[in-house]
Design a protein around this motif. Sequence first.
Motif, PDB file in Angstrom:
ATOM      1  N   ALA A  15       0.836  -1.204   0.000  1.00 51.01           N
ATOM      2  CA  ALA A  15       0.000   0.000   0.000  1.00 51.01           C
ATOM      3  C   ALA A  15       0.874   1.258   0.000  1.00 51.01           C
ATOM      4  N   LEU A  16       1.887   1.258   0.832  1.00 51.83           N
ATOM      5  CA  LEU A  16       2.796   2.399   0.862  1.00 51.83           C
ATOM      6  C   LEU A  16       3.643   2.479  -0.410  1.00 51.83           C
ATOM      7  N   ALA A  17       4.085   1.338  -0.911  1.00 54.62           N
ATOM      8  CA  ALA A  17       4.895   1.319  -2.126  1.00 54.62           C
ATOM      9  C   ALA A  17       4.107   1.832  -3.333  1.00 54.62           C
ATOM     10  N   VAL A  18       2.838   1.434  -3.465  1.00 54.69           N
ATOM     11  CA  VAL A  18       1.999   1.902  -4.577  1.00 54.69           C
ATOM     12  C   VAL A  18       1.845   3.418  -4.497  1.00 54.69           C
ATOM     13  N   THR A  19       1.530   3.911  -3.338  1.00 53.69           N
ATOM     14  CA  THR A  19       1.327   5.350  -3.166  1.00 53.69           C
ATOM     15  C   THR A  19       2.568   6.132  -3.577  1.00 53.69           C
ATOM     16  N   PHE A  20       3.717   5.744  -3.046  1.00 55.95           N
ATOM     17  CA  PHE A  20       4.954   6.461  -3.357  1.00 55.95           C
ATOM     18  C   PHE A  20       5.372   6.280  -4.819  1.00 55.95           C
ATOM     19  N   SER A  21       5.149   5.095  -5.379  1.00 59.81           N
ATOM     20  CA  SER A  21       5.528   4.828  -6.771  1.00 59.81           C
ATOM     21  C   SER A  21       4.682   5.626  -7.761  1.00 59.81           C
ATOM     22  N   VAL A  22       3.392   5.698  -7.517  1.00 56.15           N
ATOM     23  CA  VAL A  22       2.516   6.475  -8.399  1.00 56.15           C
ATOM     24  C   VAL A  22       2.932   7.944  -8.371  1.00 56.15           C
ATOM     25  N   ILE A  23       3.207   8.460  -7.197  1.00 57.67           N
ATOM     26  CA  ILE A  23       3.648   9.852  -7.096  1.00 57.67           C
ATOM     27  C   ILE A  23       4.934  10.064  -7.886  1.00 57.67           C
ATOM     28  N   GLY A  24       5.908   9.167  -7.714  1.00 65.12           N
ATOM     29  CA  GLY A  24       7.172   9.286  -8.435  1.00 65.12           C
ATOM     30  C   GLY A  24       7.009   9.181  -9.939  1.00 65.12           C
ATOM     31  N   LEU A  25       6.255   8.189 -10.395  1.00 63.91           N
ATOM     32  CA  LEU A  25       6.039   8.019 -11.841  1.00 63.91           C
ATOM     33  C   LEU A  25       5.269   9.199 -12.427  1.00 63.91           C
ATOM     34  N   ALA A  26       4.313   9.727 -11.697  1.00 63.72           N
ATOM     35  CA  ALA A  26       3.548  10.876 -12.183  1.00 63.72           C
ATOM     36  C   ALA A  26       4.447  12.103 -12.345  1.00 63.72           C
ATOM     37  N   LEU A  27       5.411  12.238 -11.459  1.00 60.11           N
ATOM     38  CA  LEU A  27       6.338  13.369 -11.542  1.00 60.11           C
ATOM     39  C   LEU A  27       7.302  13.244 -12.717  1.00 60.11           C
ATOM     40  N   PHE A  28       7.683  12.017 -13.081  1.00 64.70           N
ATOM     41  CA  PHE A  28       8.737  11.818 -14.070  1.00 64.70           C
ATOM     42  C   PHE A  28       8.280  11.269 -15.420  1.00 64.70           C
ATOM     43  N   ALA A  35      -4.030   5.752 -14.910  1.00 63.85           N
ATOM     44  CA  ALA A  35      -3.375   4.619 -15.574  1.00 63.85           C
ATOM     45  C   ALA A  35      -2.212   4.111 -14.742  1.00 63.85           C
ATOM     46  N   LEU A  36      -1.454   5.039 -14.185  1.00 57.84           N
ATOM     47  CA  LEU A  36      -0.328   4.643 -13.331  1.00 57.84           C
ATOM     48  C   LEU A  36      -0.825   3.928 -12.075  1.00 57.84           C
ATOM     49  N   SER A  37      -1.912   4.434 -11.506  1.00 63.13           N
ATOM     50  CA  SER A  37      -2.464   3.815 -10.292  1.00 63.13           C
ATOM     51  C   SER A  37      -2.914   2.387 -10.567  1.00 63.13           C
ATOM     52  N   GLY A  38      -3.655   2.197 -11.657  1.00 68.41           N
ATOM     53  CA  GLY A  38      -4.104   0.850 -12.012  1.00 68.41           C
ATOM     54  C   GLY A  38      -2.937  -0.078 -12.274  1.00 68.41           C
ATOM     55  N   THR A  39      -1.946   0.419 -13.003  1.00 67.92           N
ATOM     56  CA  THR A  39      -0.761  -0.392 -13.298  1.00 67.92           C
ATOM     57  C   THR A  39      -0.024  -0.761 -12.025  1.00 67.92           C
ATOM     58  N   MET A  40       0.165   0.206 -11.145  1.00 67.12           N
ATOM     59  CA  MET A  40       0.912  -0.077  -9.916  1.00 67.12           C
ATOM     60  C   MET A  40       0.129  -0.996  -8.974  1.00 67.12           C
ATOM     61  N   LEU A  87      11.345  -9.878 -13.514  1.00 70.98           N
ATOM     62  CA  LEU A  87      11.080 -10.821 -14.606  1.00 70.98           C
ATOM     63  C   LEU A  87       9.625 -10.816 -15.054  1.00 70.98           C
ATOM     64  N   VAL A  88       8.725 -10.517 -14.152  1.00 75.07           N
ATOM     65  CA  VAL A  88       7.309 -10.519 -14.518  1.00 75.07           C
ATOM     66  C   VAL A  88       6.705  -9.122 -14.619  1.00 75.07           C
ATOM     67  N   THR A  89       7.283  -8.155 -13.952  1.00 72.48           N
ATOM     68  CA  THR A  89       6.657  -6.829 -13.949  1.00 72.48           C
ATOM     69  C   THR A  89       6.949  -6.008 -15.206  1.00 72.48           C
ATOM     70  N   ILE A  90       8.094  -6.212 -15.832  1.00 73.94           N
ATOM     71  CA  ILE A  90       8.400  -5.438 -17.048  1.00 73.94           C
ATOM     72  C   ILE A  90       7.378  -5.719 -18.155  1.00 73.94           C
ATOM     73  N   PRO A  91       7.113  -6.979 -18.493  1.00 74.42           N
ATOM     74  CA  PRO A  91       6.086  -7.229 -19.529  1.00 74.42           C
ATOM     75  C   PRO A  91       4.696  -6.721 -19.108  1.00 74.42           C
ATOM     76  N   ALA A  92       4.362  -6.849 -17.830  1.00 73.29           N
ATOM     77  CA  ALA A  92       3.052  -6.380 -17.361  1.00 73.29           C
ATOM     78  C   ALA A  92       2.946  -4.863 -17.504  1.00 73.29           C
ATOM     79  N   MET A  93       3.984  -4.151 -17.115  1.00 71.16           N
ATOM     80  CA  MET A  93       3.973  -2.697 -17.212  1.00 71.16           C
ATOM     81  C   MET A  93       3.890  -2.255 -18.680  1.00 71.16           C
ATOM     82  N   ALA A  94       4.633  -2.930 -19.553  1.00 70.81           N
ATOM     83  CA  ALA A  94       4.597  -2.594 -20.989  1.00 70.81           C
ATOM     84  C   ALA A  94       3.185  -2.760 -21.540  1.00 70.81           C
ATOM     85  N   TYR A  95       2.550  -3.842 -21.197  1.00 71.10           N
ATOM     86  CA  TYR A  95       1.199  -4.116 -21.688  1.00 71.10           C
ATOM     87  C   TYR A  95       0.184  -3.114 -21.132  1.00 71.10           C
TER      88      TYR A  95
END
Length: 142
Positions: A15-28, A35-40, A87-95
């Motif tokens: 829960a904390l990782a998703v929150t911080f990751s979405v904020i970081g990805l949205a900034l960069f 879309a970032l929230s759903g992906t994360m 190994l599994v998240t890169i293809p998922a994120m790309a899709y």
Amino acid sequence: MGIVERIFHSVLFEALAVTFSVIGLALFTNHDVAALSGTMIVIATMAMCWNYLFNMMFDYFVQGEKILRSLKTRIVHVVLFEAGLLLVTIPAMAYLLNVSLLEAFVMDIGVTIFVTIYAFLFNLVYDHARVWVVTGHIETAK
């Protein structure tokens, strides 16, 4: 650590990782926050399953009190965990974000670097907080 606590640990971590990751990805990136929230959330779900399985296996091979784990053991733990997850998240994120594998790789590496540092700090704090909650005092590594 029992099953209920492992689930609590995983859910709190993600829960904390998703929150911080979405904020970081949205900034960069130029991706929409929704879309970032759903992906994360998808990535976090994958990570929670991996977290549960990986930590059970790691604890089987690295026994003893977690509070006494060395810096080297903690670094090995987080590097192995993140490598397996990539190994599994890169293809998922790309899709999910409709980007190339290379763009997903770059985004995922950014998230992984952040989450690696976050995981190290989260687990260090969690282990110490757990001892404090269970025993009423803080233990230190010897």
